[in-house]
Scaffold this motif. Structure first.
Motif, PDB file in Angstrom:
ATOM      1  N   ARG A  65      32.828  36.101   6.955  1.00 57.85           N
ATOM      2  CA  ARG A  65      34.161  36.251   7.490  1.00 57.85           C
ATOM      3  C   ARG A  65      35.186  36.830   6.414  1.00 57.85           C
ATOM      4  O   ARG A  65      35.386  36.512   5.121  1.00 57.85           O
ATOM      5  N   SER A  66      35.999  37.726   7.468  1.00 59.04           N
ATOM      6  CA  SER A  66      37.477  37.937   7.375  1.00 59.04           C
ATOM      7  C   SER A  66      38.443  37.597   6.282  1.00 59.04           C
ATOM      8  O   SER A  66      38.214  35.975   6.816  1.00 59.04           O
ATOM      9  N   ASN A  67      38.612  38.061   5.021  1.00 59.93           N
ATOM     10  CA  ASN A  67      39.657  37.453   4.351  1.00 59.93           C
ATOM     11  C   ASN A  67      38.897  36.335   3.659  1.00 59.93           C
ATOM     12  O   ASN A  67      39.457  35.099   2.921  1.00 59.93           O
ATOM     13  N   VAL A  68      37.510  35.995   3.834  1.00 58.63           N
ATOM     14  CA  VAL A  68      36.702  34.891   2.914  1.00 58.63           C
ATOM     15  C   VAL A  68      36.826  34.742   1.094  1.00 58.63           C
ATOM     16  O   VAL A  68      35.815  33.660   0.627  1.00 58.63           O
ATOM     17  N   GLY A  69      36.509  36.104   0.553  1.00 59.05           N
ATOM     18  CA  GLY A  69      37.279  36.430  -0.799  1.00 59.05           C
ATOM     19  C   GLY A  69      35.947  36.877  -1.130  1.00 59.05           C
ATOM     20  O   GLY A  69      35.532  37.470  -2.394  1.00 59.05           O
ATOM     21  N   LYS A  70      35.480  37.779   0.020  1.00 58.53           N
ATOM     22  CA  LYS A  70      34.524  38.744  -0.822  1.00 58.53           C
ATOM     23  C   LYS A  70      33.932  40.148  -1.192  1.00 58.53           C
ATOM     24  O   LYS A  70      34.003  40.048  -2.648  1.00 58.53           O
ATOM     25  N   SER A  71      35.785  40.505  -1.733  1.00 62.76           N
ATOM     26  CA  SER A  71      35.856  41.934  -2.248  1.00 62.76           C
ATOM     27  C   SER A  71      36.155  40.769  -4.070  1.00 62.76           C
ATOM     28  O   SER A  71      36.279  41.575  -4.854  1.00 62.76           O
ATOM     29  N   SER A  72      37.254  39.675  -4.084  1.00 62.43           N
ATOM     30  CA  SER A  72      37.354  39.545  -4.999  1.00 62.43           C
ATOM     31  C   SER A  72      36.086  39.057  -5.826  1.00 62.43           C
ATOM     32  O   SER A  72      36.022  39.248  -6.747  1.00 62.43           O
ATOM     33  N   LEU A  73      35.819  38.168  -5.071  1.00 61.67           N
ATOM     34  CA  LEU A  73      33.913  37.796  -5.085  1.00 61.67           C
ATOM     35  C   LEU A  73      33.224  39.016  -6.613  1.00 61.67           C
ATOM     36  O   LEU A  73      32.839  39.102  -7.285  1.00 61.67           O
ATOM     37  N   ILE A  74      33.317  39.753  -5.934  1.00 64.12           N
ATOM     38  CA  ILE A  74      32.308  41.001  -6.017  1.00 64.12           C
ATOM     39  C   ILE A  74      32.892  41.301  -7.485  1.00 64.12           C
ATOM     40  O   ILE A  74      32.824  41.969  -8.567  1.00 64.12           O
ATOM     41  N   ASN A  75      34.287  41.802  -7.433  1.00 66.52           N
ATOM     42  CA  ASN A  75      35.007  41.996  -8.325  1.00 66.52           C
ATOM     43  C   ASN A  75      34.901  41.521  -9.504  1.00 66.52           C
ATOM     44  O   ASN A  75      35.030  41.312 -10.972  1.00 66.52           O
ATOM     45  N   ALA A  76      35.170  39.672  -9.491  1.00 64.93           N
ATOM     46  CA  ALA A  76      35.218  39.276 -10.395  1.00 64.93           C
ATOM     47  C   ALA A  76      33.717  39.183 -11.070  1.00 64.93           C
ATOM     48  O   ALA A  76      33.372  38.297 -11.848  1.00 64.93           O
ATOM     49  N   LEU A  77      32.200  39.088 -10.279  1.00 60.28           N
ATOM     50  CA  LEU A  77      30.816  39.257 -10.750  1.00 60.28           C
ATOM     51  C   LEU A  77      31.123  40.010 -11.795  1.00 60.28           C
ATOM     52  O   LEU A  77      30.363  40.258 -12.414  1.00 60.28           O
ATOM     53  N   THR A  78      31.539  41.626 -11.609  1.00 63.79           N
ATOM     54  CA  THR A  78      31.293  42.719 -12.339  1.00 63.79           C
ATOM     55  C   THR A  78      33.205  43.022 -13.560  1.00 63.79           C
ATOM     56  O   THR A  78      32.275  43.642 -14.152  1.00 63.79           O
ATOM     57  N   GLY A  79      33.072  42.231 -13.576  1.00 67.56           N
ATOM     58  CA  GLY A  79      34.365  41.988 -14.045  1.00 67.56           C
ATOM     59  C   GLY A  79      35.330  42.853 -14.488  1.00 67.56           C
ATOM     60  O   GLY A  79      36.036  43.270 -15.089  1.00 67.56           O
TER      61      GLY A  79
END
Length: 234
Positions: A65-79
């Motif tokens: 869903r929009s604003n679920v934190g998807k971009s933040s999670l991808i950034n966290a996974l890749t450091g």
């Protein structure tokens, strides 16, 4: 197999982990760390099926869903802090964004769904793009469906899972933002979510709870996705 101590009614009270399994788990965690420490570069954004990149590497798509934190999670996974762009405007990103992770795995950032204010035409366009991608992508190994732990599964999440079931794409539910709720509330939403996905045709049985802020669950998710990468031993 590990030994289990059981109480009345067969309830498992403690589990003694098998040492070999623990060693394998530690090895997979390290393999995940090494994979996601590789260079991750933006390939392209696809607004239509005719602009998709060639199928060359295994792919993992991230949905939510929009604003679920998807971009933040991808950034966290890749450091990285700015690999995947975040937006405060629901539904702003309406394209499939492809990232090459060390020439071993392609990460696909899918458009967010569930934005109530979106025009009907935009929703229809999103549906055609995503459905066409899911059904026609032979290298797509798994979709990661992100669910905000504060709210649990919503109808739009269920619609997404139904689309994945129909397309026969294996998907794994990942809870986000677990730092925002109390442990008891997290356990309750975990139980409800597991109960629902156990009845789904294409759902992966492993549920991972994460926080992009604290890093909780990130290593475990990296390890899980590493098994799908090119050259993975399992």
């Amino acid at each position: 197999m590990g030994d289990h101590a059981q109480g009345g009614g067969g309830q498992v009270l403690t589990t003694v982990p098998d040492s070999e399994s623990e060693a394998e788990r530690a090895g997979l965690i390290e393999a995940g760390r090494l994979l996601f420490a590789r260079e991750c570069v933006f390939m392209r954004g696809a607004v239509g099926l005719d602009s998709l990149p060639d199928c060359t590497l295994p792919e993992v798509a991230f949905a939510g869903r929009s604003n679920v934190g998807k971009s933040s999670l991808i950034n966290a996974l890749t450091g990285r802090n700015t690999l995947a762009r975040t937006s405060n405007t629901p539904g702003r990103t309406q394209e499939l964004n492809f990232f090459d992770l060390g020439q071993r795995l392609i990460l696909v950032d899918m458009p967010g769904y569930g934005f109530a204010s979106a025009p009907k035409g935009l929703v229809e366009k999103w549906t055609r793009l995503v459905n066409g991608f899911l059904k026609g992508r032979p290298v797509l190994r798994r979709s990661v469906v992100l669910v905000d732990s504060r709210h649990g599964l919503k109808d739009s999440d269920r619609d997404m899972m139904a689309m994945l079931d129909k397309a026969a794409v294996v998907y794994q539910v990942v809870l986000t933002k677990i730092d925002k709720i109390k442990p008891a509330e997290l356990e309750a939403v975990r139980a409800r979510t597991l109960d629902e996905i156990s009845r789904r045709v294409a759902a992966h049985p492993l549920l991972i709870a994460t926080s992009s802020e604290t890093g909780a669950g990130i290593a475990e998710l990296r390890a899980e996705l590493t098994t799908l990468a090119l050259g993975a031993s399992s």
